[in-house]
Scaffold this motif. Sequence first.
Motif, mmCIF file in Angstrom:
data_model
loop_
_atom_site.group_PDB
_atom_site.id
_atom_site.type_symbol
_atom_site.label_atom_id
_atom_site.label_comp_id
_atom_site.label_asym_id
_atom_site.label_seq_id
_atom_site.Cartn_x
_atom_site.Cartn_y
_atom_site.Cartn_z
ATOM 1 N N PHE A 116 0.831 -1.197 0.000
ATOM 2 C CA PHE A 116 0.000 0.000 0.000
ATOM 3 C C PHE A 116 0.867 1.249 0.000
ATOM 4 C CE2 PHE A 116 -2.156 -3.253 2.659
ATOM 5 C CZ PHE A 116 -3.129 -3.598 1.753
ATOM 6 N N THR A 120 -2.975 5.684 0.140
ATOM 7 C CA THR A 120 -3.969 4.640 0.406
ATOM 8 C C THR A 120 -4.089 4.377 1.895
ATOM 9 O OG1 THR A 120 -3.433 3.606 -1.710
ATOM 10 C CG2 THR A 120 -4.619 2.261 -0.123
ATOM 11 N N ILE A 121 -2.994 4.348 2.592
ATOM 12 C CA ILE A 121 -3.023 4.113 4.040
ATOM 13 C C ILE A 121 -3.733 5.251 4.760
ATOM 14 C CG2 ILE A 121 -1.567 3.923 6.098
ATOM 15 C CD1 ILE A 121 0.462 2.429 4.342
ATOM 16 N N VAL A 123 -6.010 7.442 3.569
ATOM 17 C CA VAL A 123 -7.451 7.467 3.265
ATOM 18 C C VAL A 123 -8.165 6.325 3.972
ATOM 19 C CG1 VAL A 123 -9.142 7.200 1.402
ATOM 20 C CG2 VAL A 123 -7.149 8.658 1.068
ATOM 21 N N SER A 124 -7.559 5.157 4.011
ATOM 22 C CA SER A 124 -8.207 4.019 4.676
ATOM 23 C C SER A 124 -8.294 4.240 6.190
ATOM 24 C CB SER A 124 -7.475 2.724 4.359
ATOM 25 O OG SER A 124 -6.165 2.765 4.844
ATOM 26 N N LEU A 125 -7.292 4.884 6.791
ATOM 27 C CA LEU A 125 -7.366 5.191 8.213
ATOM 28 C C LEU A 125 -8.407 6.260 8.507
ATOM 29 C CD1 LEU A 125 -3.602 5.159 9.286
ATOM 30 C CD2 LEU A 125 -5.392 3.529 9.918
ATOM 31 N N PHE A 127 -11.221 6.788 6.844
ATOM 32 C CA PHE A 127 -12.573 6.238 6.724
ATOM 33 C C PHE A 127 -12.753 4.913 7.474
ATOM 34 C CE2 PHE A 127 -12.394 8.862 2.810
ATOM 35 C CZ PHE A 127 -13.440 9.715 3.141
ATOM 36 N N LEU A 128 -11.701 4.455 8.146
ATOM 37 C CA LEU A 128 -11.731 3.209 8.914
ATOM 38 C C LEU A 128 -12.179 2.019 8.065
ATOM 39 C CD1 LEU A 128 -13.237 4.540 12.242
ATOM 40 C CD2 LEU A 128 -10.848 4.024 11.758
ATOM 41 N N VAL A 129 -11.557 1.881 6.907
ATOM 42 C CA VAL A 129 -11.839 0.760 6.009
ATOM 43 C C VAL A 129 -10.534 0.072 5.650
ATOM 44 C CG1 VAL A 129 -13.930 1.781 5.023
ATOM 45 C CG2 VAL A 129 -11.717 2.218 3.953
ATOM 46 N N TYR A 130 -10.658 -1.137 5.130
ATOM 47 C CA TYR A 130 -9.486 -1.854 4.653
ATOM 48 C C TYR A 130 -8.942 -1.127 3.433
ATOM 49 C CZ TYR A 130 -6.461 -5.698 3.307
ATOM 50 O OH TYR A 130 -5.371 -6.453 2.990
ATOM 51 N N PRO A 131 -7.648 -1.040 3.257
ATOM 52 C CA PRO A 131 -7.087 -0.323 2.110
ATOM 53 C C PRO A 131 -7.684 -0.805 0.794
ATOM 54 C CG PRO A 131 -5.348 -0.905 3.630
ATOM 55 C CD PRO A 131 -6.596 -1.550 4.132
ATOM 56 N N PHE A 132 -8.128 0.127 -0.026
ATOM 57 C CA PHE A 132 -8.873 -0.180 -1.237
ATOM 58 C C PHE A 132 -7.995 -0.409 -2.452
ATOM 59 C CE2 PHE A 132 -8.510 4.345 -0.594
ATOM 60 C CZ PHE A 132 -8.015 4.800 -1.798
#
Length: 147
Positions: A116, A120-121, A123-125, A127-132
Motif C-alpha cells: 500500500f 492509500t493508508i 485514506v483508509s485510516l 474512513f476506517l476501512v481496509y485499504p482499497f
Amino acid sequence: MDKIVVFETYYNPIEASIVKERLIDSGIQCFLSDENTITINPLYNQALGGVRLHMFERDIAAARSILQDEDVQINLDEVGEADADEVAPVEAQSAEICPNCGSAHVGYVHATKRRFGILTILVSLMFLVYPFFARKTHHCFNCEHEF
C-alpha cells in the motif's frame, strides 16, 4: 394422449441432472421439476419433496432397464492413459525474467512487500476501512523477489 408421471425423486439436483441426461441420450423424453429452486436454496429440498423426474408413462419400463444397465460404465483409467498426451496442459512461460535468480517463473500479482502507498493508508485510516488499492508488481515464485 399419454400421461406424464413422476418417475423418481432425487434430493441431489446434480444426480437428477445426470439421470435425466442419460435418459435423454437414450431417446427417452423427460424433464425435471423444482431443480432450479432447490439448486438456488437447498433448504427448500425437504419442503418441496426434492427434484422430480417426469416422463411419459409408456417409457417407464425402458427407463428402468436403461438405468439398471451396468455395462454402460466407462473405465476412466483406460481413457486417461490413452489421452494423457492430448489433455496435458501447456505451461505458459512468462516474458519476464527475475533479475535476482534468472528464473522465468514470474507472475504479475499483488505485491507482498510494500503493498500500500502512503495515500492509500491515510485514506483508509480516515474512513476506517481496509485499504482499497494494492500495488501490483512482478513476483518471482522461486526466490520471492519483487521488481
